[in-house]
Design a protein around this motif. Structure first.
Motif, PDB file in Angstrom:
ATOM      1  N   ARG A  22       1.107  -1.149   0.250  1.00  0.00           N
ATOM      2  CA  ARG A  22      -0.175   0.180   0.005  1.00  0.00           C
ATOM      3  C   ARG A  22       0.989   1.487  -0.102  1.00  0.00           C
ATOM      4  NH1 ARG A  22      -5.185   0.566   3.364  1.00  0.00           N
ATOM      5  NH2 ARG A  22      -5.181   2.210   1.896  1.00  0.00           N
ATOM      6  N   LEU A  23       1.745   1.288   0.734  1.00  0.00           N
ATOM      7  CA  LEU A  23       3.473   2.295   0.649  1.00  0.00           C
ATOM      8  C   LEU A  23       3.764   2.493  -0.303  1.00  0.00           C
ATOM      9  CD1 LEU A  23       4.627   1.507   3.792  1.00  0.00           C
ATOM     10  CD2 LEU A  23       3.689   3.580   3.701  1.00  0.00           C
ATOM     11  N   CYS A  61       3.983  10.660  -3.746  1.00  0.00           N
ATOM     12  CA  CYS A  61       2.384  10.754  -4.439  1.00  0.00           C
ATOM     13  C   CYS A  61       2.225   9.242  -4.700  1.00  0.00           C
ATOM     14  CB  CYS A  61       2.275  11.760  -5.003  1.00  0.00           C
ATOM     15  SG  CYS A  61       2.483  13.478  -3.352  1.00  0.00           S
ATOM     16  N   ALA A  62       3.715   9.369  -5.902  1.00  0.00           N
ATOM     17  CA  ALA A  62       3.151   7.979  -7.080  1.00  0.00           C
ATOM     18  C   ALA A  62       3.315   6.117  -6.577  1.00  0.00           C
ATOM     19  CB  ALA A  62       4.185   8.354  -8.066  1.00  0.00           C
ATOM     20  N   ASN A  63       3.933   6.380  -5.698  1.00  0.00           N
ATOM     21  CA  ASN A  63       3.832   5.019  -4.284  1.00  0.00           C
ATOM     22  C   ASN A  63       2.956   5.103  -3.837  1.00  0.00           C
ATOM     23  OD1 ASN A  63       5.664   4.753  -5.972  1.00  0.00           O
ATOM     24  ND2 ASN A  63       7.673   5.478  -4.550  1.00  0.00           N
ATOM     25  N   GLY A  64       1.987   5.946  -3.563  1.00  0.00           N
ATOM     26  CA  GLY A  64       0.537   5.925  -2.557  1.00  0.00           C
ATOM     27  C   GLY A  64       1.322   5.600  -0.941  1.00  0.00           C
ATOM     28  N   TRP A  65       2.101   6.743  -0.760  1.00  0.00           N
ATOM     29  CA  TRP A  65       2.688   6.946   0.874  1.00  0.00           C
ATOM     30  C   TRP A  65       1.527   7.549   1.000  1.00  0.00           C
ATOM     31  CZ3 TRP A  65       6.704   6.409   3.708  1.00  0.00           C
ATOM     32  CH2 TRP A  65       8.230   5.246   3.640  1.00  0.00           C
ATOM     33  N   LEU A  66       1.038   9.370   0.393  1.00  0.00           N
ATOM     34  CA  LEU A  66       0.296   9.997   0.863  1.00  0.00           C
ATOM     35  C   LEU A  66      -1.275   9.492   1.209  1.00  0.00           C
ATOM     36  CD1 LEU A  66       1.015  13.218  -0.802  1.00  0.00           C
ATOM     37  CD2 LEU A  66       0.651  12.802   1.645  1.00  0.00           C
ATOM     38  N   ASP A  67      -2.137   8.924   0.077  1.00  0.00           N
ATOM     39  CA  ASP A  67      -3.261   8.336   0.639  1.00  0.00           C
ATOM     40  C   ASP A  67      -2.892   6.966   1.073  1.00  0.00           C
ATOM     41  OD1 ASP A  67      -3.493   9.797  -1.881  1.00  0.00           O
ATOM     42  OD2 ASP A  67      -3.720   7.644  -3.055  1.00  0.00           O
ATOM     43  N   ALA A  68      -2.429   6.768   2.052  1.00  0.00           N
ATOM     44  CA  ALA A  68      -1.829   5.415   3.131  1.00  0.00           C
ATOM     45  C   ALA A  68      -1.748   5.796   4.148  1.00  0.00           C
ATOM     46  CB  ALA A  68      -0.857   4.447   2.873  1.00  0.00           C
ATOM     47  N   PRO A 284      18.412  -2.680   4.124  1.00  0.00           N
ATOM     48  CA  PRO A 284      17.950  -3.537   3.648  1.00  0.00           C
ATOM     49  C   PRO A 284      16.412  -4.715   4.054  1.00  0.00           C
ATOM     50  CG  PRO A 284      19.539  -4.053   2.361  1.00  0.00           C
ATOM     51  CD  PRO A 284      19.424  -2.866   3.469  1.00  0.00           C
ATOM     52  N   ARG A 285      17.195  -5.051   5.929  1.00  0.00           N
ATOM     53  CA  ARG A 285      16.812  -5.636   6.598  1.00  0.00           C
ATOM     54  C   ARG A 285      15.270  -5.004   7.615  1.00  0.00           C
ATOM     55  NH1 ARG A 285      20.418  -8.904   9.765  1.00  0.00           N
ATOM     56  NH2 ARG A 285      18.477 -10.266   9.739  1.00  0.00           N
ATOM     57  N   LEU A 286      15.179  -3.915   6.814  1.00  0.00           N
ATOM     58  CA  LEU A 286      14.120  -3.104   8.066  1.00  0.00           C
ATOM     59  C   LEU A 286      12.731  -2.833   7.011  1.00  0.00           C
ATOM     60  CD1 LEU A 286      15.531  -0.695   9.831  1.00  0.00           C
ATOM     61  CD2 LEU A 286      15.061  -3.076  10.299  1.00  0.00           C
ATOM     62  N   LYS A 287      11.675  -2.515   7.550  1.00  0.00           N
ATOM     63  CA  LYS A 287      10.173  -2.387   6.130  1.00  0.00           C
ATOM     64  C   LYS A 287       9.443  -1.381   6.858  1.00  0.00           C
ATOM     65  CE  LYS A 287       8.282  -6.065   7.974  1.00  0.00           C
ATOM     66  NZ  LYS A 287       6.798  -7.238   7.787  1.00  0.00           N
ATOM     67  N   VAL A 288       8.933  -0.379   6.014  1.00  0.00           N
ATOM     68  CA  VAL A 288       7.813  -0.101   6.744  1.00  0.00           C
ATOM     69  C   VAL A 288       6.435  -0.181   6.344  1.00  0.00           C
ATOM     70  CG1 VAL A 288       7.134   2.620   6.648  1.00  0.00           C
ATOM     71  CG2 VAL A 288       9.899   2.045   5.948  1.00  0.00           C
ATOM     72  N   THR A 289       5.715   0.234   7.763  1.00  0.00           N
ATOM     73  CA  THR A 289       4.378   0.136   7.474  1.00  0.00           C
ATOM     74  C   THR A 289       3.520   1.068   8.380  1.00  0.00           C
ATOM     75  OG1 THR A 289       4.509  -1.723   9.423  1.00  0.00           O
ATOM     76  CG2 THR A 289       4.673  -2.683   7.930  1.00  0.00           C
ATOM     77  N   HIS A 290       2.523   0.713   8.032  1.00  0.00           N
ATOM     78  CA  HIS A 290       1.728   2.426   8.452  1.00  0.00           C
ATOM     79  C   HIS A 290       0.662   1.888   9.806  1.00  0.00           C
ATOM     80  CE1 HIS A 290       1.453   5.554   6.376  1.00  0.00           C
ATOM     81  NE2 HIS A 290       1.829   5.148   5.169  1.00  0.00           N
ATOM     82  N   GLY A 291       0.916   2.482  10.604  1.00  0.00           N
ATOM     83  CA  GLY A 291       0.154   2.466  11.915  1.00  0.00           C
ATOM     84  C   GLY A 291      -1.314   4.038  11.445  1.00  0.00           C
ATOM     85  N   ARG A 292      -1.490   3.933  12.454  1.00  0.00           N
ATOM     86  CA  ARG A 292      -2.649   4.940  12.532  1.00  0.00           C
ATOM     87  C   ARG A 292      -1.874   6.413  12.890  1.00  0.00           C
ATOM     88  NH1 ARG A 292      -7.618   3.723  16.299  1.00  0.00           N
ATOM     89  NH2 ARG A 292      -8.529   5.894  15.545  1.00  0.00           N
ATOM     90  N   LYS A 293      -1.817   6.922  11.694  1.00  0.00           N
ATOM     91  CA  LYS A 293      -0.777   7.961  12.234  1.00  0.00           C
ATOM     92  C   LYS A 293       0.765   7.647  12.484  1.00  0.00           C
ATOM     93  CE  LYS A 293      -4.564  11.248  10.218  1.00  0.00           C
ATOM     94  NZ  LYS A 293      -4.980  10.071   9.515  1.00  0.00           N
ATOM     95  N   ARG A 333      -3.724  -1.592  11.733  1.00  0.00           N
ATOM     96  CA  ARG A 333      -3.608  -3.045  10.847  1.00  0.00           C
ATOM     97  C   ARG A 333      -2.896  -4.557  11.519  1.00  0.00           C
ATOM     98  NH1 ARG A 333      -2.200   0.911   6.086  1.00  0.00           N
ATOM     99  NH2 ARG A 333      -4.105   1.825   6.245  1.00  0.00           N
ATOM    100  N   THR A 334      -2.460  -4.069  12.462  1.00  0.00           N
ATOM    101  CA  THR A 334      -0.805  -5.289  13.023  1.00  0.00           C
ATOM    102  C   THR A 334      -1.841  -5.799  13.596  1.00  0.00           C
ATOM    103  OG1 THR A 334      -0.923  -4.098  14.752  1.00  0.00           O
ATOM    104  CG2 THR A 334       0.910  -3.394  12.906  1.00  0.00           C
ATOM    105  N   ASP A 335      -3.028  -5.774  14.286  1.00  0.00           N
ATOM    106  CA  ASP A 335      -3.847  -6.631  14.853  1.00  0.00           C
ATOM    107  C   ASP A 335      -4.632  -7.940  13.840  1.00  0.00           C
ATOM    108  OD1 ASP A 335      -3.609  -5.536  17.248  1.00  0.00           O
ATOM    109  OD2 ASP A 335      -4.577  -3.384  16.616  1.00  0.00           O
ATOM    110  N   GLU A 336      -4.579  -7.392  12.478  1.00  0.00           N
ATOM    111  CA  GLU A 336      -5.412  -8.216  11.966  1.00  0.00           C
ATOM    112  C   GLU A 336      -4.257  -9.025  11.516  1.00  0.00           C
ATOM    113  OE1 GLU A 336      -8.202  -7.999  10.371  1.00  0.00           O
ATOM    114  OE2 GLU A 336      -8.594  -5.734  10.919  1.00  0.00           O
ATOM    115  N   ASP A 337      -3.108  -9.137  11.440  1.00  0.00           N
ATOM    116  CA  ASP A 337      -2.435 -10.392  12.125  1.00  0.00           C
ATOM    117  C   ASP A 337      -2.994 -11.756  12.888  1.00  0.00           C
ATOM    118  OD1 ASP A 337      -0.657 -10.667   9.786  1.00  0.00           O
ATOM    119  OD2 ASP A 337       0.575  -8.495  11.247  1.00  0.00           O
ATOM    120  N   ALA A 338      -3.084 -11.299  13.172  1.00  0.00           N
ATOM    121  CA  ALA A 338      -3.903 -11.961  14.387  1.00  0.00           C
ATOM    122  C   ALA A 338      -5.395 -12.244  14.579  1.00  0.00           C
ATOM    123  CB  ALA A 338      -3.760 -10.988  16.519  1.00  0.00           C
ATOM    124  N   PHE A 339      -6.218 -11.083  13.869  1.00  0.00           N
ATOM    125  CA  PHE A 339      -7.155 -12.228  13.435  1.00  0.00           C
ATOM    126  C   PHE A 339      -7.470 -13.020  12.798  1.00  0.00           C
ATOM    127  CE2 PHE A 339      -8.827  -7.340  13.816  1.00  0.00           C
ATOM    128  CZ  PHE A 339      -9.334  -7.222  15.558  1.00  0.00           C
TER     129      PHE A 339
END
Ligand SMILES: O=P(O)(O)OC[C@H]1O[C@H](O[C@H]2O[C@H](CO)[C@@H](O)[C@H](O)[C@H]2O)[C@H](O)[C@@H](O)[C@@H]1O
Length: 393
Positions: A22-23, A61-68, A284-293, A333-339
């Motif tokens: 998404r990012l 913008c093109a990569n969808g960061w802003l929307d996310a 390269p061994r780290l990643k970025v995910t989105h939480g609430r703001k 979103r991170t709780d979705e893995d548990a669900f």
């Protein structure tokens, strides 16, 4: 469980980088690289350090960061009746009610939950932010109410109860202050749980026997322990590169780092995203995910809140779906893995806390933290009654 099968450290390619896609993050951020690669450059970064990183706005913008970023947390004012017209309120409410037909309220579905829990042991898993404490502007002030603490305490008298948070384990304990719970911090990458007799978890790499604050023997499982120096380095860099962005806040969560932009002017969000993105390109061994703001920087390990739930169930000797029902309450979103794990292995129910319709793998919903207090309190009483009934049969 997966760990048992692998028998080694769970440092693998992350199979489900949903947030990253998404990012629009470049693939190198999601790809596992051997330890040697990450440690090859003196310190940990694989790109030269720059004080100010100037990237292209188009990339962001093109990569969808802003929307996310914009959609990452419901705007609280929009839900406040003082700020919107009655017509808009009822439209929002209608949408919510329609959504609730698919994800019914856990409160009104209580009888159904009770009937599936009949004669089973219950395990309760709770997220912290947005579940046990309302979302607030300053993450340091996400205080849990006394009523919530009392409800969780009373539930934990009857059911093994664990908190699984993106915060560091130490920090979430400082907020909750209940010794009777189990705690998993850093999105499950730092679990303190009971020592098992048969000890399948204890055989795992990164799992050690230690003592907790009360001197009790416990298992400490930290599947990303090798990342600590790298996370420390990135934490310092993030502080450095965001210090001139008004409202940006970098939070240390031991095995991950949060970059909060809730208080950053929306015009500057692309700048936050660009600087984080450019820095993490060098790791390269780290990643970025989105939480609430919030942007969360995490190790690329095959570990998440869902795996933490399975690990804890196993540690508690509660991994059989025939006589155990697990309930996981979370908002993010991170709780979705548990669900997903509860659904996939038929282990119990996910309950999503949300005041707006959301796509989810949860089965039930609660509107906000006040319903969590009530639900947790009620479940403590009702399910306890059910248990005593079973015990007396
Ligand atoms: O897994 P959780 O316990 O839900 O933790 C996830 C993140 O929660 C916190 O940030 C969120 O709550 C803050 C306080 O209400 C809010 O200001 C922020 O905008 C939210 O994203 C915490 O500060 C993060 O470190 C956690 O990763």
């Amino acid at each position: 469980m997966d760990l048992k099968n692998s028998g080694t450290s769970p440092v693998l390619t992350d199979p489900a980088p949903i947030s990253n896609s998404r990012l629009g993050l470049s693939s190198n951020i999601q790809t596992y690289s051997p330890a040697s690669q990450a440690y090859s450059s003196g310190l940990y970064s694989t790109v030269p350090r720059r004080k100010t990183i100037i990237g292209k706005l188009d990339d962001v913008c093109a990569n969808g960061w802003l929307d996310a970023m914009k959609s990452s947390s419901p705007p609280r004012k929009q839900l406040n009746k003082d700020f919107i017209s009655e017509a808009a309120v009822s439209e929002t409410e209608m949408e919510y009610r329609t959504w609730m037909m698919t994800y019914p309220s856990a409160l009104t579905s209580f009888e159904h939950i009770i009937s599936s829990a009949k004669c089973k042991k219950i395990a309760l898993f709770l997220d912290y932010d947005g579940t046990l404490s309302p979302i607030v502007d300053n993450p340091d002030l996400a205080i849990m109410s006394n009523a919530m603490r009392a409800a969780v305490k009373s539930a934990s008298k009857y059911f093994p109860t664990a908190i699984i948070s993106g915060r560091s384990r130490e920090k979430v304990y400082k907020f909750v202050k209940l010794r009777e719970l189990y705690y998993a911090g850093s999105h499950g990458m730092d679990i303190m749980g009971p020592v098992r007799r048969s000890d399948s978890n204890g055989d795992q790499a990164n799992c050690i026997v230690t003592t907790d604050e009360q001197g009790k023997e416990v298992h400490l499982f930290q599947p990303a322990s090798e990342f600590l120096p790298m996370i420390d380095e990135v934490f310092s860099s993030l502080i450095d590169i965001t210090k001139d962005i008004v409202g940006a806040k970098v939070e240390y969560n031991k095995f991950c780092v949060s970059v909060h932009y809730r208080l950053v002017h929306q015009e500057d969000w692309p700048e936050v995203a660009r600087r984080v993105f450019d820095l993490i390109k060098g790791y390269p061994r780290l990643k970025v995910t989105h939480g609430r703001k919030v942007l969360e920087i995490r190790p690329v390990v095959n570990w998440n809140k869902g795996k933490a739930v399975k690990f804890l169930l196993e540690s508690l000797c509660l991994s059989s779906c025939d006589d155990v029902l697990s309930i996981y309450i979370g908002d993010d979103r991170t709780d979705e893995d548990a669900f997903k794990v509860l659904k996939e292995y038929n282990l119990g129910y996910g309950i999503l806390v949300s005041s707006v319709p959301k796509e989810t793998s949860a089965v039930y919903s609660l509107r906000d933290t006040s319903e969590v207090v009530f639900g947790t309190h009620t479940s403590g009483i009702k399910l306890t009654l059910l248990h005593s009934y079973c015990t007396h049969l």
